[in-house]
Enzyme design. Structure first.
Site, PDB file in Angstrom:
ATOM      1  CE  LYS A   1      -4.182  74.783 -16.646  1.00 55.26           C
ATOM      2  NZ  LYS A   1      -4.407  76.099 -15.990  1.00 55.26           N
TER       3      LYS A   1
ATOM      4  CB  SER B   1      -1.526  71.644 -15.569  1.00 60.39           C
ATOM      5  OG  SER B   1      -1.710  70.259 -15.293  1.00 60.39           O
TER       6      SER B   1
ATOM      7  CE1 TYR C   1      -6.764  72.158 -17.073  1.00 60.04           C
ATOM      8  CE2 TYR C   1      -5.040  70.491 -16.991  1.00 60.04           C
ATOM      9  CZ  TYR C   1      -5.726  71.521 -16.398  1.00 60.04           C
ATOM     10  OH  TYR C   1      -5.392  71.922 -15.120  1.00 60.04           O
TER      11      TYR C   1
ATOM     12  CB  ALA D   1     -10.581  83.561  -6.220  1.00 60.38           C
TER      13      ALA D   1
END
Length: 253
Positions: free
Chosen positions: A158, A142, A154, A14
């Site tokens: 995802k 994603s 990745y 965040a």
């Protein structure tokens, strides 16, 4: 539960980019927000923004792949902000490379943050949600989940997030908990800037080439994702669960 019921949200990754935009939006929606990132000090500016706007926020330095650190953070958030019943698993890293060049360390690092981190956070927070009889889980996937050159780690992580999300929806629905995933397309963040650098082009050139392929004719912004998160965690979205929303300016597949 009524719309006036106080809620505490936990957003991982965040400190910047999508995670920071989500934290700001949820605070504006009236939730108390715990901002989780690897370096607690990196959350300070966003925490201050939320405080200055009249909201409640707390920064927490946590390695989401560290089981004991996750439990300590959840206990602190419960004590200082309130029981977390909204979870946004956004923390992520890139270790891009073609398969034959990808190291085991780079594979494991991506899996640990995206998948292990989401698992540990969700397992720790679901206890508060089941006790409350209400909860919202939003996991960041994603468009790379559909496959992307140079991102075997990745893309696999995802895609795993999507299966994880659908399973959470099945297991936790009877407790008043929804679980959904958002799969961003091209979003203008430090992470996509790093991708441009990796392929050896300027970010402006990279963005120009990508946006030519996007039906709405522009790149996405972190606030576009924050808006989608806001819907999924709202009181009125209780009949939407197990979904993957592609926020990509057009069809993703």
């Amino acid at each position: 539960m009524t719309r006036s019921t106080p809620r505490t949200a936990l957003v991982t990754g965040a400190a910047r980019g999508i995670g920071a935009a989500v934290a700001r939006r949820l605070a504006a929606d009236g939730l108390s927000v715990a901002l989780v990132d690897l370096d607690e000090a990196s959350c300070d500016s966003v925490v201050k923004e939320i405080h200055d706007a009249g909201g409640r926020a707390l920064g927490c330095g946590v390695d989401v792949a560290d089981e004991s650190a996750v439990h300590a953070a959840i206990e602190r958030i419960d004590s200082e902000l309130g029981e977390p019943t909204v979870l946004v698993n956004n923390a992520g890293i890139l270790r891009d490379n073609l398969l034959f060049k990808m190291s085991v360390e780079d594979w494991d690092a991506v899996m640990n943050v995206h998948l292990r981190g989401s698992f540990l956070m969700t397992r720790a927070v679901q206890e508060y949600m089941t006790t409350a009889g209400w909860g919202r889980i939003v996991n960041l996937s994603s468009t790379s989940a559909l496959g992307n050159r140079g991102q075997a780690n990745y893309a696999a992580a995802k895609a795993g997030i999507q299966g994880f999300t659908k399973t959470l929806a099945i297991e936790l629905g009877k407790f008043g908990i929804t679980a959904n995933a958002i799969a961003p397309g091209f979003i203008e963040t430090e992470m996509t800037m790093a991708t441009a650098e990796r392929v050896g082009v300027t970010f402006d050139d990279f963005k120009s080439a990508v946006t030519k392929q996007i039906p709405v004719g522009r790149g996405g912004l972190p606030d576009d994702i924050a808006h989608a998160v806001s819907f999924f965690v709202s009181e009125d979205a209780g009949y939407v669960s197990g979904q993957v929303l592609y926020v990509a300016g057009g069809p993703a597949a």
